[in-house]
Enzyme design. Structure first.
Site, PDB file in Angstrom:
ATOM      1  NE  ARG A  14       1.733  -1.954  -4.063  1.00 50.22           N
ATOM      2  CZ  ARG A  14       2.277  -0.760  -3.940  1.00 50.22           C
ATOM      3  NH1 ARG A  14       2.193   0.104  -4.921  1.00 50.22           N
ATOM      4  NH2 ARG A  14       2.887  -0.440  -2.825  1.00 50.22           N
TER       5      ARG A  14
ATOM      6  CG  LEU B 197       9.211  12.100  -2.551  1.00 51.46           C
ATOM      7  CD1 LEU B 197       9.301  10.586  -2.593  1.00 51.46           C
ATOM      8  CD2 LEU B 197      10.151  12.647  -1.496  1.00 51.46           C
TER       9      LEU B 197
HETATM   10  C1  LIG Z   1      -1.238   6.290   0.575  1.00 52.82           C
HETATM   11  C2  LIG Z   1      -0.073   6.106  -0.339  1.00 52.82           C
HETATM   12  C3  LIG Z   1       1.011   5.329   0.051  1.00 52.82           C
HETATM   13  C4  LIG Z   1       2.117   5.174  -0.773  1.00 52.82           C
HETATM   14  N1  LIG Z   1       3.166   4.419  -0.334  1.00 52.82           N
HETATM   15  C5  LIG Z   1       4.250   4.291  -1.125  1.00 52.82           C
HETATM   16  C6  LIG Z   1       5.376   3.551  -0.673  1.00 52.82           C
HETATM   17  O1  LIG Z   1       5.366   2.995   0.429  1.00 52.82           O
HETATM   18  N2  LIG Z   1       6.457   3.476  -1.480  1.00 52.82           N
HETATM   19  C7  LIG Z   1       6.497   4.089  -2.699  1.00 52.82           C
HETATM   20  O2  LIG Z   1       7.517   3.995  -3.365  1.00 52.82           O
HETATM   21  N3  LIG Z   1       5.437   4.808  -3.158  1.00 52.82           N
HETATM   22  C8  LIG Z   1       4.320   4.907  -2.407  1.00 52.82           C
HETATM   23  N4  LIG Z   1       3.240   5.624  -2.864  1.00 52.82           N
HETATM   24  C9  LIG Z   1       3.340   6.305  -4.156  1.00 52.82           C
HETATM   25  C10 LIG Z   1       4.136   7.578  -4.003  1.00 52.82           C
HETATM   26  O3  LIG Z   1       3.891   8.164  -2.758  1.00 52.82           O
HETATM   27  C11 LIG Z   1       3.781   8.603  -5.068  1.00 52.82           C
HETATM   28  O4  LIG Z   1       3.707   8.001  -6.294  1.00 52.82           O
HETATM   29  C12 LIG Z   1       4.843   9.679  -5.141  1.00 52.82           C
HETATM   30  O5  LIG Z   1       5.076  10.224  -3.878  1.00 52.82           O
HETATM   31  C13 LIG Z   1       4.439  10.761  -6.102  1.00 52.82           C
HETATM   32  O6  LIG Z   1       5.326  11.852  -5.925  1.00 52.82           O
HETATM   33  P1  LIG Z   1       5.249  13.057  -6.895  1.00 52.82           P
HETATM   34  O7  LIG Z   1       6.289  14.021  -6.462  1.00 52.82           O
HETATM   35  O8  LIG Z   1       5.302  12.571  -8.292  1.00 52.82           O
HETATM   36  O9  LIG Z   1       3.803  13.701  -6.718  1.00 52.82           O
HETATM   37  P2  LIG Z   1       3.125  14.232  -5.370  1.00 52.82           P
HETATM   38  O10 LIG Z   1       3.912  13.908  -4.175  1.00 52.82           O
HETATM   39  O11 LIG Z   1       1.704  13.803  -5.426  1.00 52.82           O
HETATM   40  O12 LIG Z   1       3.187  15.806  -5.524  1.00 52.82           O
HETATM   41  C14 LIG Z   1       2.305  16.462  -6.367  1.00 52.82           C
HETATM   42  C15 LIG Z   1       2.606  17.931  -6.218  1.00 52.82           C
HETATM   43  O13 LIG Z   1       2.036  18.641  -7.284  1.00 52.82           O
HETATM   44  C16 LIG Z   1       1.269  19.712  -6.786  1.00 52.82           C
HETATM   45  N5  LIG Z   1       0.151  19.905  -7.702  1.00 52.82           N
HETATM   46  C17 LIG Z   1      -0.696  18.970  -8.173  1.00 52.82           C
HETATM   47  N6  LIG Z   1      -1.563  19.544  -9.032  1.00 52.82           N
HETATM   48  C18 LIG Z   1      -1.238  20.839  -9.105  1.00 52.82           C
HETATM   49  C19 LIG Z   1      -1.765  21.942  -9.830  1.00 52.82           C
HETATM   50  N7  LIG Z   1      -2.786  21.798 -10.661  1.00 52.82           N
HETATM   51  N8  LIG Z   1      -1.198  23.155  -9.630  1.00 52.82           N
HETATM   52  C20 LIG Z   1      -0.145  23.308  -8.795  1.00 52.82           C
HETATM   53  N9  LIG Z   1       0.395  22.315  -8.113  1.00 52.82           N
HETATM   54  C21 LIG Z   1      -0.155  21.084  -8.267  1.00 52.82           C
HETATM   55  C22 LIG Z   1       0.838  19.310  -5.412  1.00 52.82           C
HETATM   56  O14 LIG Z   1       0.641  20.472  -4.644  1.00 52.82           O
HETATM   57  C23 LIG Z   1       2.041  18.535  -4.948  1.00 52.82           C
HETATM   58  O15 LIG Z   1       2.994  19.452  -4.421  1.00 52.82           O
HETATM   59  C24 LIG Z   1       2.125   5.792  -2.040  1.00 52.82           C
HETATM   60  C25 LIG Z   1       1.043   6.561  -2.460  1.00 52.82           C
HETATM   61  C26 LIG Z   1      -0.068   6.714  -1.630  1.00 52.82           C
HETATM   62  C27 LIG Z   1      -1.243   7.494  -2.110  1.00 52.82           C
END
Ligand SMILES: Cc1cc2nc3c(=O)[nH]c(=O)nc-3n(C[C@H](O)[C@H](O)[C@H](O)COP(=O)(O)OP(=O)(O)OC[C@H]3O[C@@H](n4cnc5c(N)ncnc54)[C@H](O)[C@@H]3O)c2cc1C
Ligand code: HEM
Ligand code: HEM
Ligand code: SF4
Ligand code: F3S
Ligand code: FES
Lengths: 260, 637, 220
Positions: free
Chosen positions: B330, B43
């Protein structure tokens, strides 16, 4: 549980592949299929053999990364279930399992059971979106949406892009995948302005990626882990026909030219 | 190193507006002269890449999956918060702000949290416009559900696939920009080094996971949106590939790491069944709306749940927290579960589980209604456990789920390295010591859609767009560091598999730095982790070569970093000699087992600075000041 | 024009052509079967009917019908072949093991049943229309040609076999038309599926009854 695995092994996209047979007796009914493979791989590494490469990430049936063909069925025998969610209790002791990668020229095999599905991304890039630049959106409740339509759109939106539909289709057609996105956006008021251009662009892209064409076999629907229905292919067909019949209208801009 | 939080002056509700006005702008013609790297397509990442591309910057986006659509955000089930007050139940930006601050146990920045609450409203509008099929009522308007830690109903959802639908919205916006050529996408590419030139982040080194090639990408700014590091516990609700590599390399290049010990344990996950277990599956917290949590009153009561009469059941959350009951936050719900299990009242084969019972809900709302709300979650549960939750109560147990800690960032989301921005779960900014449900999706999209597009401009406007030659010594150094590391891993003549090291690290972390922590436990952790790391570099076995898809090599690299991060986690947990939110130190608890904060000693952010191989990192402090809320004792009774 | 080319070039466009032409062919086969039922009303009725067909629009009607049929068959075959080729090309390396879940024998043999139907039609034209392969062809005496034609057992057997394949083709083809032309409502699709069976059986039984009746001596 004791199992015999016949696995497609292929070093990389250029190399020839072949089936290799492995035996394991460390499977257990509560393991997921991928956990069973983890165990097999641990054993291979111990024997200094190259572990079996397979795509996976979330392991809870939502990211769409995993998937291969087990005994002739994409994602294996359990309906509505991805391989990461498939548990060994779906198999019997002594079973012989043949594991093959998705087979479609649009999805070159990269290694063992891993294929390149980037064609799907290109189909979306061709039009699988609503042009809504960030910042300019009206209030979320400005346009009420009939619940029936919202729910149907959600049914279509549930697609995880795993490509089992292509793998299962006797014609290696991607119509279930494409139609799911086309139908979702066509069902929502926000999707209307681009509706007709979208279906033509996405279908054109799909054809260009050299997927096969649908002859209504229904295998895709049968293996889709998210229950995407052929109904959406029909919707796409209807939209495509209408779009093609009405395409090509152009504004002249005369008014502007003559204006002061 | 000094931590300048750059929080704008003025009243809370005017800060962001004022700041947006004061920030410098890059004129449209110049935007195309700048290149920004976005690592991550979740996201935060996809949102940032799309929104910056829409502005006209050249974007390169990276992810390790085979498609940006598979980022771990996809797994979020429950929903996303927004202070829309569509329910007319007394919600407001101020209340969302307050709930989040309180939920975080007063360890987050007022200004950031308020901005988040403010923006939450625009996020829903944006997503609806993108075609995200949120749940609706028969009138056609958006539906809401309630979520842990809140008394208002402000959570928007799309069945049990909210994260998937929000991510696909962002992904589609991203793909549109890819189609237009404004974004260049690099899937199956893993970032392994950050390139810092003259003190500014100027590029990254990535490994093409298909060919094994080591590539360098230079730019004017770098955004890390690489998600959380909760996989340090091995068994977690994270996707298998989630890693700390990107932020850890940034840390070692001088980006401060804030509050590493703030890791969240989610109360409702499916319990462990065996050694081979590779991950724990989360059952959305939204289930706690209608499910009732209980254990038998008697120790070691092995009867089948339906054989246990009402009066012999202990609905402990309802008993201990009458106001919030099963919706207690939580950290509280998780610890309560651990407590009853440690008392020997846990259920299931391992004794590490509690019941989440839907009997009353089904009776009250009817099976149809329950199916509509949780159908796919129930299916998932049955698929994994082979039990039908409509009849047999679910068994749940806490698991590592989210990391509030992360790279330290200022109000503009910039780390201590100029030009390095950190978004989403990868930064530490908004959730303090505990994140409330449905607020991470909110933060990811807020950072990506509505914060970075402004703050990146402010930074770029003050920096000249000038190329760094590819053969610059710092660039060369970073490249060879990556190549060296791969080579080294492949050459270790060891005989233990990567997985076995990973599992052991997980056990150590869960045991000594998990749900409840103690000084001696943490000291033990600080002894064990380095020991394990030492053995890893001597005795790990990674087969194959670097010039192909090599999954054990990928995991090995990630585990190597977790083996370093784990130590910092224990260290931070040890030095934060208080209990707050998810960080529970047994030495600091009330008579009833609640966390006892020490606001005099620890009302601050701890930001760790890397001090070099084998040296103890330096702990810096950013004091937290609360002008708009008073630090109450968090009570959900 | 480029518009049309785009449409005909596309996968869905060609599917639609196949459906539309398929529908026309289906219509013909149904009507043809019903018309042939007149053989049971005796020589006069049958020959009168045949003669009538030739007089429609002073004879033009027949040729119009013939040209529509011809064009349909050609387009139908063209779309079928080109789609088949692109689908073949889409999977050059197949599976070692395959297990079908929802597809039917009929759906998987459309191409074969189709081709055989074509061969049948060619033979059939030489048989009843030009009389080239007919033992005792009498121009205009359709009833005689009909009865005499089916007296030969091998010929009748070939007809019966061909009709079974036609039945298979329509069994999948019939509902398939609706799917291809975009009928998506589950209720109507249920009807279409039922219709597949009804019409396939109707046409097969009707057509097979002719040779059988002749051999059984019911029609002399
Ligand atoms: C099972 C589960 C249920 C959840 N439910 C909820 C909910 O209901 N409501 C809520 O608000 N939150 C929820 N969360 C938390 C939330 O989903 C996450 O905190 C949030 O989506 C993180 O988004 P992000 O974009 O920061 O990272 P992510 O969506 O984890 O994206 C990480 C990105 O970085 C890339 N990446 C990682 N390391 C590297 C690297 N070394 N090199 C290149 N690319 C890399 C990956 O490919 C990915 O594209 C939930 C989490 C989990 C695990
Ligand atoms: C050379 C002869 C023929 C060939 C190769 C052929 C082949 C095919 C194929 C491959 C399909 C596609 C199936 C699908 O899309 O589901 C099809 C459909 C169909 N065919 Fe034929 N066919 C032939 C002759 C006929 C004849 C003579 C008839 C009429 C009696 C007929 C009626 C149909 C119908 C009704 C359909 C359904 C259209 C659709 O699928 O949308 N076909 N045919
Ligand atoms: C047992 C079944 C059938 C019988 C007894 C039969 C009988 C006949 C007869 C007697 C004629 C000549 C009519 C005349 O010249 O006036 C004829 C013509 C024809 N039949 Fe059939 N037919 C059968 C099935 C079919 C089928 C299945 C098809 C197509 C798939 C078909 C296609 C035709 C065509 C194209 C003609 C030529 C019509 C014309 O004069 O242009 N027939 N048939
Ligand atoms: S339609 Fe179903 S099978 Fe095809 S990609 Fe989507 S989820 Fe997978
Ligand atoms: S299996 Fe293939 S033929 Fe069509 S209905 Fe599904 S795409
Ligand atoms: S691994 Fe994510 S769907 Fe199977």
């Amino acid at each position: 549980m004791k199992l015999t695995l016949k696995v497609w092994r292929q070093k990389d996209a250029r190399s020839e592949g072949r089936f290799v047979t492995y035996e394991t007796d460390r499977a257990n009914p509560d393991m997921s299929f991928l956990e069973m493979l983890d165990v097999v791989n641990e054993g291979l590494v111990a024997k200094r053999e190259d572990p079996i490469a397979f795509d996976h990430d979330c392991r809870e049936g939502i990211c769409g990364t995993c998937g291969f063909v087990i005994n002739g069925v994409p994602h294996g025998p359990k309906p509505r279930t991805t391989v990461c969610q498939l548990h060994m209790r779906s198999f019997r002791d002594g079973d012989v399992l043949t594991l093959e990668p998705w087979r479609a020229d649009a999805f070159p095999v990269l290694k063992d059971l891993i294929v390149d599905r980037s064609a799907f991304d290109r189909i979306i890039a061709a039009g699988g979106f609503i042009t809504a630049p960030i910042g300019g959106a009206p209030d979320g409740n400005a346009i009420p949406i009939r619940k029936e339509d919202a729910d149907l759109a959600m049914d279509a939106a549930a697609c995880i892009g795993c490509a089992a539909c292509v793998a299962a289709c006797p014609n290696a057609s991607a119509m279930l995948f494409a139609s799911a996105k086309i139908a979702q956006l066509a069902l929502l008021p926000q999707g209307q302005p681009e509706r007709w251009d979208r279906v033509r662009k996405m279908v054109a892209r799909m054809d260009a990626e050299r997927f096969g064409t649908c002859t209504n076999h229904g295998e895709c629907e049968a293996v889709c882990p998210k229950g995407i229905r052929m109904e959406f292919i029909a919707r796409m067909n209807a939209d495509y026909v209408k779009a093609s019949l009405t395409a090509g209208r152009r504004a002249t801009g005369v008014a502007e030219a003559s204006g002061g | 190193m000094e931590l300048r939080s750059q929080i704008p002056s003025g009243p809370l509700e005017k800060k962001w507006e004022k700041h947006r006005f004061e920030m410098k702008l890059v004129n449209p013609a110049n935007k195309r002269k700048y290149t920004v790297l976005v690592v991550g397509s979740g996201l935060a990442g996809a949102g940032a890449a799309a929104s910056m591309a829409e502005l006209g910057y050249n974007i390169k986006c990276f992810c390790y999956q085979d498609s940006p659509r598979r980022a771990h955000s996809i797994a979020a089930q429950g929903g996303i918060n927004a202070a829309k007050n569509y329910r007319n139940d007394g919600d407001s930006v101020l209340r969302l702000f307050y709930d989040t601050i309180k939920g975080g146990d007063f360890r987050s920045r007022e200004a950031n949290v308020y901005r988040l609450a403010e923006i939450s409203v625009n996020i829903i509008d944006q997503c609806v416009a993108q075609g995200v099929p949120f749940a609706r009522e028969y009138g056609g308007l958006l539906d809401n559900r309630s979520f842990g830690g809140a008394q208002v109903s402000r959570t928007f959802y799309a069945r049990g696939q909210t994260g998937q639908q929000l991510l696909l919205g962002a992904y589609q916006a991203l793909e549109r920009q890819i189609g237009l050529g404004q974004v260049e996408m690099f899937s199956r590419h893993e970032m392994q080094e950050l390139i810092v030139v003259d003190g500014r982040a100027r590029g990254i080194v990535v490994r093409d996971m298909v060919t094994g090639e080591v590539e360098t990408h230079m730019a004017d700014a770098v955004c890390l949106a690489t998600g959380g590091y909760g996989n340090v516990f091995y068994l977690a609700t994270y996707a298998k590939g989630c890693n700390a590599t990107a932020i850890w390399r940034a840390y070692k290049k001088g980006a401060a790491f804030a509050n590493p010990c703030f890791t969240q344990i989610h109360p409702t996950c499916i319990p462990v069944t065996g050694e081979y277990q590779s991950k724990l599956t989360l059952m959305s917290e939204s289930l706690r709306n209608d499910g009732r949590i209980w254990v038998p009153k008697k120790k070691g009561d092995k009867r089948a749940p339906d054989a246990i009469p009402e009066e012999e059941r202990d609905y402990y959350l309802e008993r201990m927290y009458p106001t919030f009951g099963n919706l207690a936050p939580r950290d509280i719900a998780s610890r309560a579960a651990k407590r009853v299990c440690d008392e020997g009242r846990g259920v299931g084969p391992t004794g590490y589980g509690v019941y989440l019972d839907f009997k009353d809900a089904v009776a009250r709302l009817g099976r149809k209604m329950i199916e509509e709300k949780y159908g796919n979650l129930f299916e998932m549960y049955e698929r994994i456990t082979d039990e039908d939750p409509y009849r047999v109560p679910m068994r749940i147990y806490p698991a590592s789920h989210y990391t509030m800690g992360g790279l330290w960032v200022d109000y503009d989301l910039m780390s201590t390295i100029p030009g390095l921005f950190v978004l989403g779960e990868a930064n530490f900014s908004d959730h303090g010591a505990n994140r409330l449900g449905a607020s991470a999706l909110m933060q990811g999209l807020a950072d990506g859609y509505f914060v970075i597009p402004y703050t990146i401009g402010n930074y770029l406007a003050q920096t000249k767009a000038e190329r760094v030659p590819e053969d610059h010594s710092d660039v060369r150094a970073a490249q060879s560091a990556v190549a060296q590391r791969t080579k080294r891993l492949l050459e270790i003549p060891g005989n233990r598999t990567v997985a076995s090291f990973y599992r052991e690290l997980g056990r150590v972390m869960w045991e000594h730095c998990g749900m409840t922590r103690s000084a001696e436990g943490l000291r033990e952790g600080l002894r064990l982790v380095p020991k394990l790391r030492e053995e890893f570099w001597k005795n790990v076995r990674v087969l194959g070569d670097g010039a192909e898809i090599n999954q054990s090599l990928e995991v090995a690299g990630r585990v190597a970093d977790f083996l370093e991060l784990g130590e910092l986690l224990c260290l931070d947990a040890l030095e934060r000699d208080e209990s707050c939110g998810c960080h529970f130190r047994v030495e600091h608890q009330m008579a009833d087992g609640e966390a006892r904060r020490d606001d005099k000693g620890f009302c601050h952010v701890a930001a760790w600075e890397y001090a070099g191989e084998g040296r103890k990192p330096v702990r810096h402090v950013e004091p937290l000041t609360f002008e708009n809320v008073d630090l109450t004792i968090r009570s959900y009774k | 024009m480029s518009q049309a080319r785009g449409f005909l070039g596309s996968s869905i466009g060609r599917k639609v052509i196949m459906a539309v032409t398929g529908a026309i062919l289906f219509g013909f086969v149904l009507a043809h079967m019903l018309g042939n039922l007149q053989v049971y009303l005796g020589p006069e009725a049958m020959n009168h009917y045949a003669a009538f067909l030739r007089q429609v629009l002073h004879g033009a009607g027949l040729w119009i019908a013939r040209s529509v049929l011809l064009v349909s068959v050609v387009l139908h075959i063209w779309s079928a072949t080109s789609l088949t080729l692109s689908s073949r090309a889409a999977r050059s390396i197949g599976y070692r093991e395959r297990r079908w879940k929802e597809s039917t024998y009929a759906s998987r043999t459309m191409r074969w049943s189709g081709v055989i139907i074509l061969l049948f039609v060619i033979y059939h034209l030489l048989h009843f229309t030009t009389g080239t392969v007919h033992p005792s062809f009498i121009e205009g005496d359709v009833y005689h040609n009909f009865v005499a034609g089916f007296r030969s057992v091998p010929v009748s057997v070939f007809y019966i076999a061909a009709m079974v394949l036609l039945g298979l083709h329509l069994r999948h083809g019939f509902w398939s038309m609706f799917q291809t032309l975009g009928v998506s409502h589950p209720r109507y699709m249920r009807w279409a599926h039922a219709g597949s069976w009804v019409f396939a059986i109707l046409i097969v039984v009707g057509n097979i009854s002719f040779p059988v009746a002749v051999l059984a001596g019911a029609v002399k």
